[in-house]
Design a protein around this motif. Sequence first.
Motif, mmCIF file in Angstrom:
data_model
loop_
_atom_site.group_PDB
_atom_site.id
_atom_site.type_symbol
_atom_site.label_atom_id
_atom_site.label_comp_id
_atom_site.label_asym_id
_atom_site.label_seq_id
_atom_site.Cartn_x
_atom_site.Cartn_y
_atom_site.Cartn_z
ATOM 1 N N ILE A 182 -2.092 -3.550 -10.136
ATOM 2 C CA ILE A 182 -1.975 -2.025 -9.657
ATOM 3 C C ILE A 182 -2.768 -1.986 -9.416
ATOM 4 O O ILE A 182 -4.112 -1.765 -10.206
ATOM 5 C CB ILE A 182 -1.130 -1.153 -10.738
ATOM 6 C CG1 ILE A 182 -0.702 0.539 -9.300
ATOM 7 C CG2 ILE A 182 -1.527 -0.919 -11.699
ATOM 8 C CD1 ILE A 182 0.270 1.004 -9.563
ATOM 9 N N THR A 183 -3.533 -0.716 -8.369
ATOM 10 C CA THR A 183 -5.053 -0.546 -8.643
ATOM 11 C C THR A 183 -4.847 0.751 -7.142
ATOM 12 O O THR A 183 -4.112 1.186 -7.148
ATOM 13 C CB THR A 183 -5.829 -1.394 -7.240
ATOM 14 O OG1 THR A 183 -5.775 -1.116 -6.409
ATOM 15 C CG2 THR A 183 -6.305 -2.204 -8.328
ATOM 16 N N LEU A 184 -5.260 2.525 -7.980
ATOM 17 C CA LEU A 184 -5.726 3.673 -6.769
ATOM 18 C C LEU A 184 -6.974 3.946 -6.201
ATOM 19 O O LEU A 184 -8.009 3.319 -6.965
ATOM 20 C CB LEU A 184 -5.414 4.136 -8.395
ATOM 21 C CG LEU A 184 -5.610 5.544 -7.261
ATOM 22 C CD1 LEU A 184 -4.322 6.575 -7.118
ATOM 23 C CD2 LEU A 184 -5.792 6.615 -9.157
ATOM 24 N N VAL A 230 -2.496 4.317 -3.216
ATOM 25 C CA VAL A 230 -2.149 3.112 -4.401
ATOM 26 C C VAL A 230 -1.722 1.709 -4.178
ATOM 27 O O VAL A 230 -0.764 1.726 -3.129
ATOM 28 C CB VAL A 230 -0.640 3.665 -5.704
ATOM 29 C CG1 VAL A 230 -0.026 4.304 -5.055
ATOM 30 C CG2 VAL A 230 -1.624 3.251 -6.896
ATOM 31 N N TYR A 231 -2.641 1.030 -4.318
ATOM 32 C CA TYR A 231 -1.904 -0.349 -4.714
ATOM 33 C C TYR A 231 -1.186 -1.338 -5.625
ATOM 34 O O TYR A 231 -1.482 -1.005 -6.204
ATOM 35 C CB TYR A 231 -3.716 -0.986 -3.385
ATOM 36 C CG TYR A 231 -3.880 -0.423 -2.784
ATOM 37 C CD1 TYR A 231 -5.123 0.303 -3.298
ATOM 38 C CD2 TYR A 231 -3.797 -0.403 -1.056
ATOM 39 C CE1 TYR A 231 -5.704 0.672 -1.843
ATOM 40 C CE2 TYR A 231 -4.665 -0.151 -0.600
ATOM 41 C CZ TYR A 231 -5.843 0.943 -0.629
ATOM 42 O OH TYR A 231 -6.712 1.755 0.154
ATOM 43 N N LEU A 232 -0.384 -2.261 -4.312
ATOM 44 C CA LEU A 232 0.598 -3.323 -5.163
ATOM 45 C C LEU A 232 -0.170 -4.478 -5.104
ATOM 46 O O LEU A 232 0.455 -5.488 -3.996
ATOM 47 C CB LEU A 232 1.869 -2.699 -5.645
ATOM 48 C CG LEU A 232 1.864 -4.244 -6.830
ATOM 49 C CD1 LEU A 232 2.019 -3.901 -7.814
ATOM 50 C CD2 LEU A 232 4.155 -3.733 -7.054
ATOM 51 N N GLN A 233 -1.101 -5.124 -5.783
ATOM 52 C CA GLN A 233 -1.588 -6.624 -4.934
ATOM 53 C C GLN A 233 -0.627 -7.369 -6.558
ATOM 54 O O GLN A 233 -0.278 -7.845 -6.985
ATOM 55 C CB GLN A 233 -2.706 -6.880 -5.502
ATOM 56 C CG GLN A 233 -2.681 -8.896 -4.670
ATOM 57 C CD GLN A 233 -2.885 -8.634 -4.352
ATOM 58 O OE1 GLN A 233 -3.639 -8.209 -2.629
ATOM 59 N NE2 GLN A 233 -2.592 -9.788 -2.956
ATOM 60 N N SER A 270 0.585 -0.753 0.002
ATOM 61 C CA SER A 270 -0.290 -0.089 -0.065
ATOM 62 C C SER A 270 0.857 1.630 -0.045
ATOM 63 O O SER A 270 2.081 1.040 0.394
ATOM 64 C CB SER A 270 -0.960 -0.087 1.581
ATOM 65 O OG SER A 270 -1.463 -0.601 1.578
ATOM 66 N N CYS A 271 0.592 2.486 -0.622
ATOM 67 C CA CYS A 271 1.139 3.656 -0.558
ATOM 68 C C CYS A 271 0.201 4.963 -0.439
ATOM 69 O O CYS A 271 -1.227 4.751 -1.652
ATOM 70 C CB CYS A 271 1.250 3.600 -1.871
ATOM 71 S SG CYS A 271 2.374 4.969 -2.087
ATOM 72 N N ALA A 272 0.586 5.075 0.236
ATOM 73 C CA ALA A 272 -0.424 6.682 0.782
ATOM 74 C C ALA A 272 -0.133 8.032 0.334
ATOM 75 O O ALA A 272 1.261 8.668 1.285
ATOM 76 C CB ALA A 272 -0.914 6.639 2.288
ATOM 77 N N ARG A 280 2.898 1.052 -13.201
ATOM 78 C CA ARG A 280 2.081 2.306 -13.410
ATOM 79 C C ARG A 280 0.680 2.582 -13.221
ATOM 80 O O ARG A 280 0.382 1.934 -14.133
ATOM 81 C CB ARG A 280 3.105 3.741 -13.425
ATOM 82 C CG ARG A 280 3.508 3.138 -15.285
ATOM 83 C CD ARG A 280 4.046 4.310 -16.176
ATOM 84 N NE ARG A 280 4.040 4.314 -17.179
ATOM 85 C CZ ARG A 280 3.112 5.308 -18.165
ATOM 86 N NH1 ARG A 280 2.175 5.689 -17.608
ATOM 87 N NH2 ARG A 280 3.121 4.716 -19.732
ATOM 88 N N ILE A 281 0.080 3.698 -13.189
ATOM 89 C CA ILE A 281 -1.528 3.697 -13.504
ATOM 90 C C ILE A 281 -1.792 5.076 -14.247
ATOM 91 O O ILE A 281 -1.462 6.002 -12.692
ATOM 92 C CB ILE A 281 -2.267 3.739 -12.604
ATOM 93 C CG1 ILE A 281 -3.557 3.439 -13.201
ATOM 94 C CG2 ILE A 281 -2.032 4.286 -11.218
ATOM 95 C CD1 ILE A 281 -4.920 2.932 -11.805
ATOM 96 N N SER A 282 -1.573 5.502 -15.597
ATOM 97 C CA SER A 282 -1.754 6.863 -15.186
ATOM 98 C C SER A 282 -3.492 6.844 -16.212
ATOM 99 O O SER A 282 -3.437 6.513 -16.987
ATOM 100 C CB SER A 282 -0.944 7.507 -16.225
ATOM 101 O OG SER A 282 -0.645 8.325 -16.592
#
Length: 118
Positions: A68-70, A79-82, A21-23, A50-52
Amino acid sequence: QVKLVESGGGLVQAGGSLRLSCAASGRTFSLNSMGWFRQAPGKEREFVSRISGGITYYADAVKGRFTITLDNAKNTVYVYLQMISLKPEDTAVYYCAAGHGSSPSDYWGQGTQVTVSS
């Protein structure tokens, strides 16, 4: 300014799963991309995902295993990385990144260690 804080790293056996997880806090409204990079011992930092603009991109090495999800519904953007089917070669420090353009390279988190044992 934007502050990024990662969490969720740890030790897992090969074949296991982890969710990073990234806050992101601060001027997140100015961001157009967020993503993940990793750096293994003795190697250069490399792109993971990445997500853009709602579009996701993955490195070939993780395609089909990482997602990756946002979540930007709240004041703090996440942003999460499963990661599934983890391999020993996935062992690295994983960094969250964010950017004002299409490439997340303006802001970096402190990193979180992921270790996959064989």
